[in-house]
Write an enzyme that holds these catalytic residues in place. Structure first.
Site, PDB file in Angstrom:
ATOM      1  CB  ALA B  78      -0.945  -0.002   1.205  1.00  0.00           C
ATOM      2  CB  THR B  79       4.047   2.208   1.633  1.00  0.00           C
ATOM      3  OG1 THR B  79       3.555   2.058   2.962  1.00  0.00           O
ATOM      4  CG2 THR B  79       5.015   3.375   1.580  1.00  0.00           C
ATOM      5  CB  CYS B 332       8.504   6.549  16.476  1.00  0.00           C
ATOM      6  SG  CYS B 332       8.859   8.101  17.265  1.00  0.00           S
TER       7      CYS B 332
END
Lengths: 131, 397
Positions: B78-79, B332
């Site tokens: 998808a990226t 993150c």
């Protein structure tokens, strides 16, 4: 989103799992003093409670909000506070605590909160003894 | 999904879904079959055999979103699809059309691609979402300009599960002849999608969110009007010149089967998972103070994003470590504790975002797992709240 927490040293994991000295002191003899420090922007809030008998910390408990390193540090410091002489406490600094817990540099600000809470509590105890 | 030997309850399907064993079998069979070892781009018999499997899978992948097979371009995930759609469509637009509309709560793939366009001189309008996490289609329509080249929005948000009204935005874009890209990485196989009917020009999705393998995705290109697209990589003219590189037959076969399985079970699984999600929410609500981030509906059936007042997110994750796999509200590493930009965009404070947890359920999630996860969460939250300093609950929302 993050699924992977920071890596934690075995000592942090052990202290976080048990949280020794967390909570409140049971009633008993001696004088009870408090020391508290918070830095919500840094993500830490620590409060110590200690019973002082004959110039020494007879018993110490803590309450805290923060990351696992903060809670582990608060517990470790509470353990080591037992028996401390109020007039001449042992040397302490957050850098050393960070090294012992293998905390990442980003956590130092939170451990300074632990140091401040400890210092505040001992200062109160010392003032009480001197009065 | 809880594996043998007491492995954690897996509630992180929005990150990735476990590979469906039937898909794994089909992929292994494809890898082993001597007749399928050719390059699908080759004209000889082994190549044509591999190509036939790729084309069969293309039809399956297309069917999931109501598209024709010729509309599908295979990518690495998808990226890549999102990057190809956003960068490719903007760069292929007429010289005067250098305006892009998107939202602040897109996946990082979309955000970073739009930031790249800004560096290239494009103007990007970053829309805010409502408290429910969705973008108001009227807001999109109001942001459109004569020089708008592209609108790019997620179908469903990967953190909150909030669902955008794609058909309404598609209509607004269609009326003005503007290319409309939809990131459907989270919604494909979970919500019904008819890309043609929804007025979508480009649609990105991938295999690993729906029980297929990681490393393969697709970009849908509307048949008519066909959006202009500039490729990002070159070298061989594969996928009609839009995505160069030899196709990975076994990955694509796995993707195709995963799409078929997802489509066959979509209505049943959607209702089942939604019921489990609400069971989890009810269990938490009954036991500890808890708040929901985003709306319950319309939303992806499997995502529950919650926060526990007074509980620090990193500590909650460690308390659950080894017993429950979920994602926190930090972007993150927990060391930097950067709060989720999606949750902040919903109006949550940094502290509230950091205290948030995304629990995402899927195909293998069971009632028993949900109840066990609820008990684990409740016990961990109670334990952390029990050691809070007096007054902390009032100060830490």
């Amino acid at each position: 989103m993050s699924a992977v927490p920071t890596t934690y040293s075995p000592l942090v994991r052990e202290l976080f799992e048990r949280l020794p000295h967390a909570g409140d002191l049971a009633s008993g003899p001696g004088v009870v003093v408090h020391g508290e420090a918070m830095a919500l922007d840094r993500g830490a809030w620590v409060r110590y409670e200690a019973r002082i008998e004959a110039g020494r910390v007879a018993e110490c408990a803590f309450r805290a909000w923060g990351c696992p390193h903060t809670l582990a540090a608060a517990a470790l410091v509470a353990s080591r506070m037992q028996g401390e002489r109020v007039a001449a406490p042992s040397a302490f600094d957050a850098q050393g605590l960070a090294a012992e817990l293998d905390a990442p540099p980003e956590k130092l600000g939170r451990l300074l909160v632990v140091e401040d809470a400890r210092a505040g509590m001992l200062a109160r105890a010392h003032a009480l003894q001197s009065a | 999904m809880a594996g043998p030997g007491g492995s954690p309850i897996y509630l992180d399907y929005a990150a990735t879904a476990p590979l469906d064993p039937r898909v794994a079998d089909a992929m292994c069979e494809c890898l082993r079959d001597p007749a399928l070892q050719g390059n699908p781009a080759s004209a000889h018999v082994p190549g044509r055999a591999a190509a036939a499997r790729v084309e069969a899978a293309r039809a399956q992948v297309a069917r999931l979103i109501g598209a024709r097979p010729g509309s599908i371009v295979f990518t690495s995930g998808a990226t890549e699809s999102v990057n190809l759609a956003i960068l490719g469509a903007a760069r292929a637009a007429p010289a005067g059309a250098r305006h892009v509309v998107t939202s602040r709560t897109e996946h990082r793939a979309g955000i970073d691609a739009c930031r790249q366009l800004e560096r290239e001189g494009y103007r990007v309008t970053w829309l805010k979402t409502g408290a429910d996490g969705a973008v108001d289609p009227a807001q999109v329509a109001a942001a459109l300009r004569p020089d708008t080249a592209l609108v790019s929005l997620m179908h469903a948000n990967n953190e909150t599960g909030a669902v955008n009204d794609i058909a309404a935005v598609g209509q607004a874009c269609g009326e003005r002849g503007i290319v409309f890209h939809v990131d459907a990485a989270q919604s494909a196989g979970k919500l019904p999608i008819d890309a043609e009917q929804m007025g979508v020009s480009l649609l990105s999705y991938c295999a690993h969110k729906l029980g297929g393998p990681k490393g393969v995705g697709a970009l849908f290109l509307r048949h008519r009007p066909r959006p202009a697209l500039q490729p990002l990589q070159f070298g061989g003219g594969h996928e009609r010149g839009l995505r160069a590189g030899s196709l990975a037959t076994h990955q694509i076969v796995g993707f195709g089967l995963a799409c078929d399985l997802a489509l066959a079970d979509l209505a049943f699984e959607s209702a089942r998972v939604r019921a489990l999600r609400e069971r989890l929410w009810s269990g938490l609500q009954a036991a500890v103070p808890v708040l929901r981030n985003g709306a319950a509906d319309p939303a992806l059936p499997g995502i529950l994003n919650v926060r526990f007042p007074g509980v620090e997110g990193e500590s909650l994750l460690l308390a659950l470590d080894g017993r429950l796999a979920a994602s926190s509200g930090s972007a993150c590493s927990a060391a930097t504790a950067e709060p989720s930009f999606v949750l902040r965009a919903l109006g949550l404070s940094d502290l509230a975002a950091q205290a948030s947890l995304r629990l995402s359920l899927g195909r293998d999630t069971t009632e028993e797992e949900v109840d066990r996860a609820s008990r684990l969460l409740v016990a961990s939250v109670r334990r952390l709240r029990a050691v809070l300093p007096a007054g902390a609950l009032e100060r830490i929302a």
